[in-house]
Write an enzyme that holds these catalytic residues in place. Structure first.
Site, short mmCIF file in Angstrom:
data_model
loop_
_atom_site.label_atom_id
_atom_site.label_comp_id
_atom_site.label_asym_id
_atom_site.label_seq_id
_atom_site.Cartn_x
_atom_site.Cartn_y
_atom_site.Cartn_z
N GLU A 94 20.15 107.26 112.53
CA GLU A 94 20.49 108.09 111.38
C GLU A 94 19.43 107.94 110.29
OE1 GLU A 94 24.53 108.77 108.63
OE2 GLU A 94 24.31 106.98 109.87
N LYS A 151 25.79 116.33 108.81
CA LYS A 151 26.92 115.43 109.04
C LYS A 151 28.17 116.01 108.40
CE LYS A 151 27.83 110.41 108.85
NZ LYS A 151 27.26 109.11 108.40
N CYS A 205 27.08 108.71 113.43
CA CYS A 205 27.64 107.44 112.98
C CYS A 205 29.15 107.50 112.75
CB CYS A 205 26.91 106.95 111.74
SG CYS A 205 27.14 105.17 111.42
N LEU A 245 17.52 71.21 100.37
CA LEU A 245 18.30 70.72 101.52
C LEU A 245 19.05 69.46 101.10
CD1 LEU A 245 18.99 70.91 104.53
CD2 LEU A 245 16.88 69.65 105.03
N SER A 246 20.37 69.60 100.95
CA SER A 246 21.19 68.50 100.44
C SER A 246 21.71 67.58 101.54
CB SER A 246 22.38 69.08 99.67
OG SER A 246 23.29 69.70 100.57
N GLY A 247 21.60 68.01 102.79
CA GLY A 247 22.19 67.25 103.87
C GLY A 247 23.63 67.62 104.14
N ASP A 296 26.30 73.51 104.29
CA ASP A 296 25.78 74.83 103.92
C ASP A 296 24.25 74.87 103.98
OD1 ASP A 296 28.37 75.69 103.52
OD2 ASP A 296 28.36 75.19 101.39
#
EC number: 6.3.5.1
Length: 735
Positions: free
Chosen positions: A44, A113, A174, A355-357, A360
């Protein structure tokens, strides 16, 4: 036997990048022709890209689409092949979302459409109008430069089908696949055998089966060949279009493309037997009966044959088993591909992740690692575009290119552990171990000195120094001290993302990745302008429960074994001091479990529950486990903090869309951000219901409910929505 070879495709389009889009369209047509296909359908709005949004309101956008179509027509690309090409078309000052059918350098028909998508992430009515005139086709005056190429002044425009000498063909676009009164019903009754669907459908966890089942059921009920094309990739926004082009015949899927891929162009073809369609329909008496008094649909006659004469060795393509990814795989591959598109198109040099460990940020790190694995795999499989992009981003020289995912990660992925005196050795070691497994350039940066400097400045200004709750401070002091740490991490992350390439004598900049999940956004359990504030967030619409399942999967399948330890650790922000009798935990802070949050989120968004109806629903679901007053406390607690923190969603980092109950404020979940958080009217109604239920004496703990409560068994009733919230935290807690 009427045999027709058809082709569909996944195209990785980019909104408003007409060069890229045109190149992909041309390549898909060329591949379809090389496969011997007589029909090709694309996604589309493929010439502009689906995600142009308000750019569709600009006359330039439609004009550039016509210029691209002229290039295709004049270049001989449609010679010998019917091509359905998606683009916006303005007719009598009204803008329509159209499929333009081209054959032999001429336009056969333009089909606007008729059913627009206008819910969830879709806003088609903002830019387009639906075509409502179904009785007849009208004449469309072509632009002069197009007329010069096609030698046509006008072409048919509207709802209808194309009748060739040996096959009839029509389109759905669609949303029309999913509507109650779908166009294909009348079209099939009018003898249309082949349906092409140009789609712009985005990924959402566990959604693909709905799409596949709709195509199967469409051709099972009416017979026919259904060709589905889709975009694939990030075309400039929060959505990842998840491809999965496919071809179905009489209820069977005979060809299926990839759902997640780094490829710019993927073409799928199949040889279909149209006589099998006729035979299938003729065998169904109800179809014959309805077809005998059908509503006539207008059509265009084309004196041209598309089918191939039968030859020995020509065998129609048989059914295939549909491939469905597990949700854990969807979380791995969808955001990975989205990140790759964002990285290469933004011209950034890589990513930086605080990176906190914890679960998340470790999930985000694993997704980037998965991206690196996919890139190396595609290079090994000979994808020259992926190779060229990777060489540019990784700044390889002298003909070198990525051969190992860890080596690639070292070039384009920074991870930073920003610890304080409140951080544990466990999270520090898990972050370091995961970074080593992925291959990122990892830094361990203590930020206590920055925190201390800010507190000293505050003390000089005010004469007061805040204390943590465990040290005798108030809730206000405790929250303020946590927010200082969180916001320092955001500032430091952006500083390092802009300067670390310079430190290593590299050009460019790094994108900062966020790592807040959908449940934290819903509850507002995040600090405004902390590490949730980033450039992009690949997990912002993924639930905590799904992320934990992903971590278990990734530990095995991505070979990041440290993720098993990450998943097993209780979620904690580590923003308060650790004491022998106190350890900060997310669910205690929030006053609700992540499992409960997921239920609240689904009821609020998917089932459209306000406070009162949510209370009533949960009374039914948690009957025998919690009393009405306990359910009321939980519902009030959720809505109180949802309302207090709703403003945070207005500035939340753009996130990959993955979940149907996402509270994303940009377009998916449009709400006010200033609430009366006391909800006086609604909460009063809940109190009245509780009093009535207590007065009636009908709230009796069932034996089954008591057993569930004692054992802590989760209920699966209500489509997995019922949950026994045993041992959840004090509803009066929270920050």
């Amino acid at each position: 036997m009427r045999l027709l070879r058809v082709a569909t495709c996944n195209l990785n389009q980019w909104a408003m990048d007409f060069d890229t889009n045109l190149r992909n369209v041309k390549e898909s047509i060329a591949r379809a022709k090389a496969a011997g296909a007589a029909v090709r359908v694309g996604p589309e709005l493929e010439l502009t890209g689906y995600g142009c949004e308000d750019h569709f309101l600009e006359q330039d956008t439609a004009a550039h689409a016509w210029e691209c179509l002229k290039d295709i027509l004049s270049g001989g690309y449609t010679d010998g092949i019917l091509c359905s090409i998606g683009m916006p078309v303005i007719f009598k000052s009204v803008r329509y979302n159209c499929q333009v059918f081209c054959l032999n350098s001429k336009i056969v028909m333009i089909r606007p459409k008729i059913s627009l998508a206008n819910d969830g992430n879709y806003r088609e009515f903002r830019w387009f109008s639906a075509w409502t005139f179904k009785d007849a086709l009208v004449d469309f005056q072509l632009p002069l430069d197009i007329s010069e190429v096609t030698s046509q002044d006008t072409v048919p425009f509207g709802y209808g089908f194309i009748q060739f000498l040996d096959v009839s063909l029509a389109s759905e676009t669609c949303e029309e696949l999913f509507t109650a009164n779908a166009p294909r019903i009348d079209l099939a009754l009018n003898g249309v055998e082949v349906f092409v669907n140009a789609s712009g459908s985005h990924h959402q966890l566990r959604k693909l089966s709905l799409r596949i089942d709709s195509m199967r059921n469409a051709t099972l009920a009416c017979g026919g060949v259904y060709m589905y094309a889709n975009q694939q990739g990030c075309d400039g926004g929060r959505l990842y279009y998840d491809g999965c082009c496919c071809i179905a015949v009489n209820g069977d899927v005979v060809a299926q493309g990839s759902q997640f891929s780094l490829k710019d162009v993927e073409v799928l073809d199949a040889l279909v037997d149209l006589d099998a369609v006729s035979s299938y329909r003729a065998s169904v008496s109800s179809f014959r009966e309805q077809a005998s008094h059908r509503t006539k649909v207008p059509f265009v006659k084309v004196p041209y044959k598309l089918c191939k004469p039968f030859q020995s060795g020509m065998v129609p393509t048989g059914p295939v088993e549909v491939m469905y990814h597990r949700p854990e795989e969807e979380i791995a591959f969808g955001p990975s591909c989205w990140l790759w598109d964002y990285l290469r198109r933004s011209r950034a040099s890589g990513f930086l992740l605080p990176l906190s460990g914890g679960a998340d940020s470790s999930s985000v790190a694993a997704i980037v690692g998965c991206m690196c694995q996919l890139v190396v795999k595609d290079i090994e499989n000979g994808d020259e575009q992926v190779k060229a992009d990777a060489m540019r981003i990784g700044q390889y020289k002298d003909g070198e290119f990525p051969k190992d995912s860890r080596e690639l990660a070292k070039r384009l992925f920074y991870t930073v552990y920003m610890g304080t005196e409140n951080s544990s050795e466990g999270t520090r070691s898990r972050a370091k171990m995961l970074a080593e497994e992925i291959g990122s350039f990892h830094l361990d940066v203590p930020i206590d000195s920055i925190v201390s400097a800010l507190l000293s400045l505050f003390e000089r200004l005010t004469g007061k120094r805040p204390r943590y709750k465990v040290d005798g401070g108030s809730n206000t002091e405790n929250l303020g001290l946590q927010n200082i740490q969180a916001r320092i991490r955001m500032v430091l992350a952006f500083m390092m993302a802009s300067l670390m390439p310079w430190v290593h004598n590299k050009s460019g900049f790094y994108l900062v990745l966020g790592s807040s999940n959908v449940d934290e956004g819903l509850r507002g359990y995040l600090t405004k302008y902390d590490c949730s504030s980033a450039d992009i967030n690949p997990i912002g619409s993924v639930s905590k429960q799904d992320l934990r399942a992903f971590l278990r999967w990734a530990a095995v399948h991505l070979h990041y074994s440290s993720l098993a330890e990450v998943e097993a650790a209780p979620p904690t922000a580590e923003l308060e001091p650790i004491r022998a009798d106190y350890n900060q935990l997310d669910e205690v802070d929030m006053g609700m479990t992540y499992e409960e949050l997921s239920i609240y989120g689904r009821l609020r968004k998917i089932f459209r529950c306000g406070p009162v109806s949510m209370f009533q629903n949960l009374c039914h679901r948690w009957c025998g486990t919690l009393s009405p007053s306990e359910v009321a406390d939980k519902v009030k607690h959720f809505f109180k903090y949802y309302a207090i923190n709703r403003h945070k969603m207005t500035v939340l980092t753009p996130s990959y869309h993955a979940e149907s109950y996402s509270p994303e404020d940009n377009r998916f979940d449009l709400r006010q951000f200033l609430y009366n958080a006391r909800w006086p009217y609604q909460f009063r109604k809940i109190d009245e219901l509780v009093q009535d239920m207590d007065k009636d004496g009908k709230w009796v703990n069932s034996t089954e409910g008591e057993l569930r409560r004692r054992k802590g068994v989760r209920s699966a009733e209500g489509g997995g929505m019922g949950v026994v919230a045993v041992g959840s935290a004090n509803p009066s807690a929270g920050s």
